[in-house]
Scaffold this motif. Structure first.
Motif, mmCIF file in Angstrom:
data_model
loop_
_atom_site.group_PDB
_atom_site.id
_atom_site.type_symbol
_atom_site.label_atom_id
_atom_site.label_comp_id
_atom_site.label_asym_id
_atom_site.label_seq_id
_atom_site.Cartn_x
_atom_site.Cartn_y
_atom_site.Cartn_z
ATOM 1 N N ALA A 129 100.997 73.193 31.052
ATOM 2 C CA ALA A 129 102.289 73.404 30.384
ATOM 3 C C ALA A 129 103.362 72.432 30.869
ATOM 4 C CB ALA A 129 102.755 74.854 30.534
ATOM 5 N N GLU A 130 102.945 71.274 31.396
ATOM 6 C CA GLU A 130 103.947 70.316 31.886
ATOM 7 C C GLU A 130 104.768 69.731 30.744
ATOM 8 O OE1 GLU A 130 101.604 69.076 35.982
ATOM 9 O OE2 GLU A 130 101.449 67.745 34.262
ATOM 10 N N HIS A 131 104.208 69.739 29.523
ATOM 11 C CA HIS A 131 104.947 69.227 28.361
ATOM 12 C C HIS A 131 105.985 70.234 27.862
ATOM 13 C CE1 HIS A 131 102.002 71.888 26.711
ATOM 14 N NE2 HIS A 131 102.263 71.606 25.466
ATOM 15 N N ARG A 132 105.973 71.437 28.448
ATOM 16 C CA ARG A 132 106.975 72.439 28.067
ATOM 17 C C ARG A 132 108.039 72.618 29.139
ATOM 18 N NH1 ARG A 132 102.360 76.483 25.617
ATOM 19 N NH2 ARG A 132 101.953 75.204 23.793
ATOM 20 N N ALA A 133 107.942 71.849 30.200
ATOM 21 C CA ALA A 133 108.946 71.944 31.273
ATOM 22 C C ALA A 133 110.292 71.475 30.729
ATOM 23 C CB ALA A 133 108.526 71.072 32.451
ATOM 24 N N PRO A 134 111.403 72.166 31.108
ATOM 25 C CA PRO A 134 112.716 71.806 30.563
ATOM 26 C C PRO A 134 113.063 70.322 30.747
ATOM 27 C CG PRO A 134 112.835 73.875 31.763
ATOM 28 C CD PRO A 134 111.433 73.366 31.957
ATOM 29 N N ALA A 135 112.680 69.726 31.871
ATOM 30 C CA ALA A 135 113.043 68.314 32.098
ATOM 31 C C ALA A 135 112.328 67.419 31.096
ATOM 32 C CB ALA A 135 112.686 67.914 33.527
ATOM 33 N N TYR A 136 111.072 67.741 30.787
ATOM 34 C CA TYR A 136 110.346 66.926 29.801
ATOM 35 C C TYR A 136 110.913 67.160 28.403
ATOM 36 C CZ TYR A 136 106.744 64.811 26.936
ATOM 37 O OH TYR A 136 106.104 64.022 26.008
ATOM 38 N N LEU A 137 111.165 68.428 28.064
ATOM 39 C CA LEU A 137 111.712 68.740 26.733
ATOM 40 C C LEU A 137 113.054 68.063 26.500
ATOM 41 C CD1 LEU A 137 110.944 72.495 26.062
ATOM 42 C CD2 LEU A 137 110.292 70.513 24.668
ATOM 43 N N ALA A 138 113.860 67.991 27.550
ATOM 44 C CA ALA A 138 115.172 67.340 27.420
ATOM 45 C C ALA A 138 115.010 65.867 27.072
ATOM 46 C CB ALA A 138 115.961 67.506 28.716
ATOM 47 N N LYS A 139 113.928 65.273 27.554
ATOM 48 C CA LYS A 139 113.688 63.854 27.229
ATOM 49 C C LYS A 139 113.049 63.708 25.854
ATOM 50 C CE LYS A 139 112.276 62.490 31.928
ATOM 51 N NZ LYS A 139 113.299 61.681 32.509
ATOM 52 N N ALA A 140 111.955 64.456 25.632
ATOM 53 C CA ALA A 140 111.090 64.194 24.471
ATOM 54 C C ALA A 140 111.561 64.927 23.217
ATOM 55 C CB ALA A 140 109.651 64.579 24.798
ATOM 56 N N GLY A 141 112.286 66.010 23.383
ATOM 57 C CA GLY A 141 112.793 66.742 22.216
ATOM 58 C C GLY A 141 111.798 67.737 21.668
ATOM 59 N N LEU A 142 110.501 67.486 21.844
ATOM 60 C CA LEU A 142 109.459 68.390 21.368
ATOM 61 C C LEU A 142 108.417 68.540 22.475
ATOM 62 C CD1 LEU A 142 108.695 67.059 17.755
ATOM 63 C CD2 LEU A 142 109.703 69.276 18.336
ATOM 64 N N PRO A 143 107.744 69.684 22.534
ATOM 65 C CA PRO A 143 106.726 69.877 23.569
ATOM 66 C C PRO A 143 105.409 69.217 23.170
ATOM 67 C CG PRO A 143 106.935 71.864 22.258
ATOM 68 C CD PRO A 143 107.963 70.910 21.724
ATOM 69 N N LEU A 144 105.450 67.915 23.059
ATOM 70 C CA LEU A 144 104.281 67.139 22.642
ATOM 71 C C LEU A 144 104.221 65.856 23.452
ATOM 72 C CD1 LEU A 144 104.694 67.410 18.746
ATOM 73 C CD2 LEU A 144 103.037 68.658 20.140
ATOM 74 N N VAL A 145 103.009 65.429 23.773
ATOM 75 C CA VAL A 145 102.799 64.103 24.357
ATOM 76 C C VAL A 145 102.082 63.259 23.318
ATOM 77 C CG1 VAL A 145 102.791 64.684 26.813
ATOM 78 C CG2 VAL A 145 100.700 65.034 25.497
ATOM 79 N N PRO A 146 102.328 61.939 23.314
ATOM 80 C CA PRO A 146 103.001 61.135 24.303
ATOM 81 C C PRO A 146 104.500 61.008 24.045
ATOM 82 C CG PRO A 146 102.138 59.689 22.626
ATOM 83 C CD PRO A 146 101.736 61.093 22.231
ATOM 84 N N ALA A 147 105.199 60.470 25.072
ATOM 85 C CA ALA A 147 106.572 59.983 24.910
ATOM 86 C C ALA A 147 106.713 58.749 25.790
ATOM 87 C CB ALA A 147 107.579 61.057 25.325
ATOM 88 N N LEU A 148 107.464 57.787 25.283
ATOM 89 C CA LEU A 148 107.705 56.551 26.046
ATOM 90 C C LEU A 148 109.177 56.510 26.432
ATOM 91 C CD1 LEU A 148 106.430 53.747 26.915
ATOM 92 C CD2 LEU A 148 107.516 52.819 24.847
ATOM 93 N N GLU A 149 109.445 56.405 27.722
ATOM 94 C CA GLU A 149 110.829 56.331 28.212
ATOM 95 C C GLU A 149 111.127 54.890 28.603
ATOM 96 O OE1 GLU A 149 111.566 58.757 31.679
ATOM 97 O OE2 GLU A 149 113.723 58.751 31.320
ATOM 98 N N LEU A 150 112.140 54.332 27.972
ATOM 99 C CA LEU A 150 112.516 52.945 28.273
ATOM 100 C C LEU A 150 113.399 52.905 29.522
ATOM 101 C CD1 LEU A 150 113.357 51.589 24.688
ATOM 102 C CD2 LEU A 150 111.147 52.169 25.709
ATOM 103 N N ASP A 151 113.580 51.717 30.055
ATOM 104 C CA ASP A 151 114.347 51.588 31.298
ATOM 105 C C ASP A 151 115.809 52.015 31.124
ATOM 106 O OD1 ASP A 151 112.048 50.749 32.466
ATOM 107 O OD2 ASP A 151 112.519 48.605 32.336
ATOM 108 N N ASP A 152 116.325 51.948 29.868
ATOM 109 C CA ASP A 152 117.721 52.374 29.651
ATOM 110 C C ASP A 152 117.827 53.866 29.338
ATOM 111 O OD1 ASP A 152 116.888 52.766 27.053
ATOM 112 O OD2 ASP A 152 118.303 51.353 26.140
ATOM 113 N N GLY A 153 116.689 54.598 29.438
ATOM 114 C CA GLY A 153 116.714 56.040 29.223
ATOM 115 C C GLY A 153 116.363 56.470 27.808
ATOM 116 N N THR A 154 116.297 55.530 26.870
ATOM 117 C CA THR A 154 115.895 55.876 25.499
ATOM 118 C C THR A 154 114.463 56.406 25.515
ATOM 119 O OG1 THR A 154 117.223 54.043 24.679
ATOM 120 C CG2 THR A 154 115.615 54.979 23.149
#
Ligand SMILES: N[C@@H](CCC(=O)N[C@@H](CS)C(=O)NCC(=O)O)C(=O)O
Length: 205
Positions: free
Chosen positions: A37-62
């Motif tokens: 359930a790491e994809h449902r952790a609040p910190a991941y959800l705040a980044k990815a918007g949905l509880p799904l992988v993959p997500a790519l985080e750019l160096d500027d935070g996008t």
């Protein structure tokens, strides 16, 4: 950049496969296990918007999610080898086969596994009926891919493209429910024998 990825999930595998084909080795892969359930952790959800992988985080935070959007972005940064098309017609044909590979094969196979493999019940309710109906979609459309691979060595063009990656990235996951290309699909079996030997088939596990 960081790629949030589950080593056993088919959609992150598309991105890892593309990275292997292009020799991209400067993206940090952050293991994000759906079974834990790491994809449902609040910190991941705040980044990815949905509880799904993959997500790519750019160096500027996008953060970019959706595996094919991530792959298009990486193709723009690393144009060779070309996986999305070199001219308008080739790009359209590759897009057509990429969408067919996703809608008529890869997603149904993922959902058939998701709805029938007991180990995945931890992700949420399962439906044997849904698993069976996804299986029927695969059966219905396998002949389309079989015919295409009778005319072309790969799905999207005469070389490996994103369409092949989308289809092939789901096959290993399908093995969990003993999915195999049937004996009356020799072209698909020949294609899979080629795909399974590509570096992308083994990367990132
Ligand atoms: N359309 C999305 C689909 C992403 C997706 O379905 N990811 C699966 C893993 S392959 C997932 O995170 N599943 C978590 C869950 O079902 O709870 C993409 O291509 O990135």
């Amino acid at each position: 950049m960081k790629l949030y990825s589950d080593p056993f999930a088919p959609n992150p595998r598309r991105v890892l496969w593309l990275m292997a084909e292009k020799g991209i080795d400067d993206i940090q892969v952050v293991r994000t296990e759906t079974m834990k359930a790491e994809h449902r952790a609040p910190a991941y959800l705040a980044k990815a918007g949905l509880p799904l992988v993959p997500a790519l985080e750019l160096d500027d935070g996008t953060v970019i999610s959706e595996s094919i959007a991530i792959c298009r972005y990486l193709e723009s940064l690393h144009p060779e080898p070309n996986l999305f098309g070199r001219d308008p017609l080739e790009t359209a044909v590759i897009e057509m086969w990429t969408r067919r590979a996703e809608l008529l094969f890869a997603t149904p196979l993922m959902l058939a596994v998701r709805n029938s493999l007991p180990a995945l019940a931890t992700l949420g309710p399962q439906s044997p009926e849904r698993a069976a109906s996804e299986g029927r979609i695969i059966e219905t459309y396998l002949p389309l891919f079989e015919r295409r691979l009778g005319d072309s060595p790969f799905l999207g063009a005469d070389r490996l493209t994103m369409a092949d990656i989308v289809a092939a990235a789901s096959v290993g996951f399908g093995r969990l429910i003993r999915f195999e290309f049937p004996g009356d699909c020799p072209n698909l079996r020949r294609w899979w024998d080629v795909m399974r030997e590509r570096p992308g088939a083994k990367s990132g596990r």
